[in-house]
Design an enzyme around this catalytic site. Structure first.
Site, PDB file in Angstrom:
ATOM      1  N   SER A 130     -10.344   7.070  -3.451  1.00  0.00           N
ATOM      2  CA  SER A 130     -11.631   7.894  -3.547  1.00  0.00           C
ATOM      3  C   SER A 130     -12.920   7.196  -4.084  1.00  0.00           C
ATOM      4  O   SER A 130     -13.805   8.132  -4.536  1.00  0.00           O
ATOM      5  CB  SER A 130     -11.331   9.421  -3.886  1.00  0.00           C
ATOM      6  OG  SER A 130     -10.330   9.841  -3.053  1.00  0.00           O
ATOM      7  N   HIS A 145       0.898  -1.325  -0.056  1.00  0.00           N
ATOM      8  CA  HIS A 145      -0.078   0.010   0.178  1.00  0.00           C
ATOM      9  C   HIS A 145       0.887   1.408  -0.044  1.00  0.00           C
ATOM     10  O   HIS A 145       1.854   1.323   0.782  1.00  0.00           O
ATOM     11  CB  HIS A 145      -0.886   0.013   1.421  1.00  0.00           C
ATOM     12  CG  HIS A 145      -2.035   1.134   0.886  1.00  0.00           C
ATOM     13  ND1 HIS A 145      -1.753   2.366   1.292  1.00  0.00           N
ATOM     14  CD2 HIS A 145      -3.239   1.020   0.864  1.00  0.00           C
ATOM     15  CE1 HIS A 145      -2.834   2.971   1.407  1.00  0.00           C
ATOM     16  NE2 HIS A 145      -3.797   2.227   0.824  1.00  0.00           N
ATOM     17  N   GLY A 205      -7.576   9.056  -0.377  1.00  0.00           N
ATOM     18  CA  GLY A 205      -8.034   9.882   0.599  1.00  0.00           C
ATOM     19  C   GLY A 205      -8.097  11.277   0.331  1.00  0.00           C
ATOM     20  O   GLY A 205      -8.248  12.208   1.085  1.00  0.00           O
ATOM     21  N   GLU A 262       0.754   3.902   1.675  1.00  0.00           N
ATOM     22  CA  GLU A 262       1.215   4.467   3.164  1.00  0.00           C
ATOM     23  C   GLU A 262       2.138   3.550   3.419  1.00  0.00           C
ATOM     24  O   GLU A 262       3.163   3.961   4.472  1.00  0.00           O
ATOM     25  CB  GLU A 262      -0.156   4.494   3.951  1.00  0.00           C
ATOM     26  CG  GLU A 262      -1.131   5.467   3.439  1.00  0.00           C
ATOM     27  CD  GLU A 262      -2.466   5.270   3.933  1.00  0.00           C
ATOM     28  OE1 GLU A 262      -2.779   4.352   4.732  1.00  0.00           O
ATOM     29  OE2 GLU A 262      -3.502   5.926   3.113  1.00  0.00           O
TER      30      GLU A 262
HETATM   31  C1  PEP Z   1      -6.901   3.231   0.392  1.00  0.00           C
HETATM   32  O1  PEP Z   1      -6.250   3.613   1.193  1.00  0.00           O
HETATM   33  O2  PEP Z   1      -6.447   2.301   0.056  1.00  0.00           O
HETATM   34  C2  PEP Z   1      -7.877   4.184  -0.381  1.00  0.00           C
HETATM   35  C3  PEP Z   1      -8.121   3.929  -1.573  1.00  0.00           C
HETATM   36  O3  PEP Z   1      -8.372   4.928   0.511  1.00  0.00           O
HETATM   37  P1  PEP Z   1      -9.594   6.050   0.076  1.00  0.00           P
HETATM   38  O4  PEP Z   1     -10.624   5.176  -0.776  1.00  0.00           O
HETATM   39  O5  PEP Z   1      -9.926   6.663   1.003  1.00  0.00           O
HETATM   40  O6  PEP Z   1      -8.995   6.907  -0.955  1.00  0.00           O
END
Ligand code: PEP
Length: 253
Positions: free
Chosen positions: A210, A91, A171, A93
């Site tokens: 998102s 991911h 996000g 992050e």
């Molecule tokens: C994610 O963290 O994998 C993600 C897609 O977050 P979001 O849907 O909030 O953009």
């Protein structure tokens, strides 16, 4: 029938009380798609015990080593023992906040698969990389290096899934257009077929960034998009239920 997947990534959110109300409000009665959620590791067993039996529960990260002196880490085997069936690996992050590089991620993919966990391997470009016009080369190298030495024989059905998550869309509320997402998914499919030589494998490709009930249909109906990896919207039972019912209605032949 070609399956669709709605995978929730809860990140470091939810507590025992909010998990309880999530499952009280969750309604999967209209859903036939794959519904997967990855909570914090310590909540895996709660979900395994208390969520609908059709829901698969997974981790967000594992240690690359099998066992040993790795204080604070979680092994793939421990996740599996708790009832997890899959794990997110790579991911953005993890890549940016914890400096996980392709070499480390490749070890984690091998570790997860060898313990019998399915893997959702995440790739995606930053805004700067997109603006520089190097999106495809970034994604190609994430795939080739992150999935090095994973032979086609190790990939059966949905043992390995790829999530394309443009970092600028995670996000932020800014979602890739269905055309942008489809183009990269097609590119990923070709990279898997021709660079990794996985021609005859059906690897599910998820879009993440998102995704919400209001924009899901346009994305999920694209030819090379088989589902969504969802952060923020997966925390709300009503949104998750709605996403699952949209995905179910789009399952392709
Ligand atoms: C994610 O963290 O994998 C993600 C897609 O977050 P979001 O849907 O909030 O953009």
């Amino acid at each position: 029938m070609k399956k669709q997947y709605i995978v929730g990534n809860w990140k470091m959110n939810q507590d025992l009380e909010s998990i309880k109300s999530f499952f009280a409000d969750l309604d999967l009665s209209e859903s036939s798609c794959e519904t997967w959620i990855s909570p914090q590791a310590l909540h895996i067993q709660t979900l395994v015990n208390d969520s609908p039996k059709t829901l698969q529960v997974g981790g967000q990260n594992i240690c690359e080593a099998t066992s040993g002196a790795y204080t604070g880490e979680t092994s793939a085997k421990a996740l599996k023992d708790m009832g997890a069936t899959f794990c997110l690996i790579g991911h953005s992050e993890r890549r940016s906040l914890f400096q996980e590089d392709d070499d480390l991620l490749n070890k984690k993919v091998h570790q997860a698969l060898s313990c019998g966990l399915k893997v959702i391997f995440c790739v995606g470009e930053t805004l700067q990389e997109r603006n520089q016009g190097i999106t495809e080369s970034v994604i190609k190298s994430q795939l080739i290096e992150g999935l090095e030495a994973i032979g086609p024989a190790q990939i059966a059905n949905d043992t390995l899934l790829i999530a394309y998550e443009p970092v600028w869309a995670i996000g932020t509320g800014e979602v890739a257009t269905p055309e942008q997402a489809q183009a990269i998914h097609h590119f990923i499919r070709n990279t898997l077929a021709f660079d990794l030589d996985w021609r005859d494998k059906q690897v599910p490709l998820l879009y993440g960034g998102s995704v919400k009930p209001g924009n899901a249909e346009g994305l999920l109906c694209q030819k090379d998009i088989d589902g969504a990896l969802v952060g923020g919207a997966s925390l709300k039972a009503t949104d998750y239920s709605r996403l699952a019912s949209i995905a179910s209605s789009l399952q392709k032949n």
